[in-house]
Design an enzyme around this catalytic site. Structure first.
Site, PDB file in Angstrom:
ATOM      1  N   GLU A 152       0.867  -1.164  -0.138  1.00 51.45           N
ATOM      2  CA  GLU A 152       0.098   0.128   0.048  1.00 51.45           C
ATOM      3  C   GLU A 152       1.119   1.185  -0.138  1.00 51.45           C
ATOM      4  OE1 GLU A 152      -3.854   1.640   2.543  1.00 51.45           O
ATOM      5  OE2 GLU A 152      -2.350   0.594   3.612  1.00 51.45           O
ATOM      6  N   CYS A 185      -5.137  -3.451   3.197  1.00 49.24           N
ATOM      7  CA  CYS A 185      -4.687  -3.266   4.550  1.00 49.24           C
ATOM      8  C   CYS A 185      -5.836  -3.464   5.605  1.00 49.24           C
ATOM      9  CB  CYS A 185      -4.315  -1.734   4.543  1.00 49.24           C
ATOM     10  SG  CYS A 185      -3.387  -1.273   6.220  1.00 49.24           S
ATOM     11  N   LYS A 245     -10.559   0.443  -1.920  1.00 52.00           N
ATOM     12  CA  LYS A 245     -10.447   0.057  -0.621  1.00 52.00           C
ATOM     13  C   LYS A 245     -12.004   0.245   0.072  1.00 52.00           C
ATOM     14  CE  LYS A 245      -8.077   0.522   3.900  1.00 52.00           C
ATOM     15  NZ  LYS A 245      -7.123   1.394   4.445  1.00 52.00           N
TER      16      LYS A 245
END
Length: 294
Positions: free
Chosen positions: A46, A159, A118
């Site tokens: 990321e 993440c 995300k």
């Protein structure tokens, strides 16, 4: 050498800074290492292209996917003949006050094959640490994405998604993911407490390989990432790890398709879960989340 029923993958660890050109130079070096090791794909962490000194700095460098930053990485993939997982790209959002935290898959011809924005944003008061509010400058994604690749069917996450197993279950049981990618920049506090155990749990419960490329070390005076890039097999065994948790480099492993098949055949959890997901499809649709096979 990898067996005929396996394919080699590389996962990177790096410390991005607020210098796009410097980060690209680091990524280029890691690509060369991966190609030399015989990897068909390299997974970068990321924020691979940029980590700002202050919250919201990424807004100033955010670009569309056809902008010059991403096009340089497309050229890098094409010139190196390798697939790239670029997880956590600062994609320009619907207005100047927002971006998308977008995971991009590029093939060895330099084409963008799939993107995933995300879904779960990091709005957290870390115990003993800082307060984060990613939603203040990031718009959440809605679509769940998977794509075929030389290392198998990939499930895309980023993440903080790691803490939401429902997403991983959907990738496995609806899209039949074989490998789930988790590019990340975990904090040192949460990483030390939860990083490896969560990754191994996601691998075990989905019977997938999990590839977790991590940001590592001090990016600036205010921000530090935990590191510990890992590759984990479908039985939950760590099969790739750098010798130093915060160093820059790659780890490699062979994705063994026969192992995936064996684990799933001997513990056929998909048969038990199938009726659950048929029942839940209506709820998933109502929530606004969509399945997308790239």
């Amino acid at each position: 050498m990898a067996a005929s029923n396996s394919v080699r993958v590389a996962a990177a660890q790096m410390t991005s800074i607020n210098d796009i050109a410097s980060n690209f130079s680091t990524c280029s070096r890691l690509v060369k290492e991966a190609v030399s090791a015989g990897a068909k794909m390299l997974c970068l962490p990321e924020n691979f292209s940029y980590v700002g000194g202050r919250t919201g700095d990424s807004l100033f460098i955010a670009e569309p996917l056809d902008g010059p930053i991403m096009q340089k990485y497309c050229s890098l993939a094409r010139e190196s003949g390798i697939w790239l997982s670029l997880g956590g790209f600062q994609e320009k959002g619907h207005d100047d006050a927002h971006l998308r935290n977008t995971h991009v898959i590029i093939d060895d011809a330099g084409n963008i094959r799939c993107t995933y924005s995300k879904i779960h944003l990091f709005d957290v008061d870390v115990p003993g640490g800082a307060v984060y509010k990613e939603s203040s400058f990031t718009e959440p994604g809605k679509d769940i994405a998977a794509v075929d690749s030389p290392i198998g069917c990939l499930g895309l996450t980023v993440c903080y998604d790691l803490r939401f197993p429902e997403l991983y279950q959907q990738l496995r049981f609806h899209h039949n993911a074989q490998v789930i990618l988790v590019p990340a920049a975990f904090t040192t506090v949460t990483g030390q407490a939860h990083w490896e155990i969560l990754l191994r749990a996601r691998a075990i419960e989905t019977q997938c390989y999990v590839i977790a490329s991590a940001q590592a070390g001090k990016h600036n005076e205010k921000r530090e990432s935990y590191g510990e890039t890992l590759i984990i097999d479908p039985w939950g065994t760590v099969v790739g790890r750098l010798p130093d948790r915060v160093s820059t480099g790659i780890t490699i492993a062979d994705i063994d398709f026969s192992l995936i098949d064996s684990v799933r055949a001997k513990m056929p959890i998909a048969k038990v879960n199938s009726y659950i997901f048929l029942k839940d499809l209506k709820n998933i649709a109502m929530s606004g989340s969509l399945f997308r096979l790239c």
